[in-house]
Design an enzyme around this catalytic site. Sequence first.
Site, mmCIF file in Angstrom:
data_model
loop_
_atom_site.group_PDB
_atom_site.id
_atom_site.type_symbol
_atom_site.label_atom_id
_atom_site.label_comp_id
_atom_site.label_asym_id
_atom_site.label_seq_id
_atom_site.Cartn_x
_atom_site.Cartn_y
_atom_site.Cartn_z
ATOM 1 N N SER A 80 0.840 -1.191 0.000
ATOM 2 C CA SER A 80 0.000 0.000 0.000
ATOM 3 C C SER A 80 0.884 1.252 0.000
ATOM 4 C CB SER A 80 -0.965 -0.053 1.185
ATOM 5 O OG SER A 80 -2.026 0.861 1.030
ATOM 6 N N ASP A 134 -9.139 -5.272 -4.575
ATOM 7 C CA ASP A 134 -8.760 -3.863 -4.498
ATOM 8 C C ASP A 134 -9.770 -3.069 -5.319
ATOM 9 O OD1 ASP A 134 -6.456 -3.136 -2.933
ATOM 10 O OD2 ASP A 134 -5.189 -4.298 -4.286
ATOM 11 N N HIS A 158 -7.393 -5.922 -0.209
ATOM 12 C CA HIS A 158 -6.264 -5.023 0.030
ATOM 13 C C HIS A 158 -5.476 -5.405 1.283
ATOM 14 C CE1 HIS A 158 -4.207 -1.128 -0.471
ATOM 15 N NE2 HIS A 158 -4.236 -1.033 0.843
#
Length: 291
Positions: free
Chosen positions: A153, A234, A266
């Site tokens: 991320s 995602d 995610h």
Amino acid sequence: PGVKPRALPQALEQQYSPSRWSPRLGRDAVIEAHLEALAAGTQRARAEVQTTLHVPYGDGDREKLDIYFPAEPSGAFPVLVYIHGGYWQCLSKDESGFAAPPLVSQGVAVVAVGYDIAPEGHMDAMVLQVRRSLAFLVRQYSGIRGVYLCGHSAGAHLAAMVLATDWTEYGVTPDIKGTVLVSGVYDLEPILHTYVNDVLNMSQEVAQRNSPMLCVPPAVPTSCEVLVAVAQHDSPEFRKQSQEYSQALRAAGWSVSLLDLAGVDHFDIIEKLSEESYVLTQVEEEPPSTL
């Protein structure tokens, strides 16, 4: 022509809220479960693995590394440097050792990097800190045989910025052989229009100079291999960022693969690095031949 337009500003809030897109749990529950998984995995790693914690690479409170060593390091050993996520404003190195057990069992040292998160840290400083941490690492440990980066991320963004480093400023050039970028953000401009920037307080100029998409260096003959991984669950915008960044790297001559992982969101796309059988764990255990 042929390029899909970005999401409209009013939709960006949702696109850049990863917890809205998980089919497993509700928004708050998936974040809570994520924090618990990382903390539990790191606690296990610290109990099982030989560690040197809180190694300072600078003077700041968060400018420290946690190092997880192989049981019997044979002179030289590869190092996986893990850069945590948390939207540049939460998490720390203290929850970032969860991937260590399966990797150290294969003779790979794991280093978790700490850096100043917002609001204390600002974007320019975070990028600089991660670069400095890597320079420190290779100067300090002569036994390192190849560096592999992994970021999740916001950490994938910082790892990508490491790839754009001019190392002549640091007096050392890390031998970065492979990079695994997981569910990252590579163009910061859309972030300016979301809640995320309330804490980061980035200007347009700061976002532009710290966007990996806008500073892709030409590949050199010894360039590392890059794996850009993105989760099935995602958001479309996150998936688009991964696709566009991998294309930009390829256009600049980099060796890059885009891995679209089914059945993960995610959060568990990175949590599963604690599992021996997980595809990304296996990639990182044998990075040169697998990437």
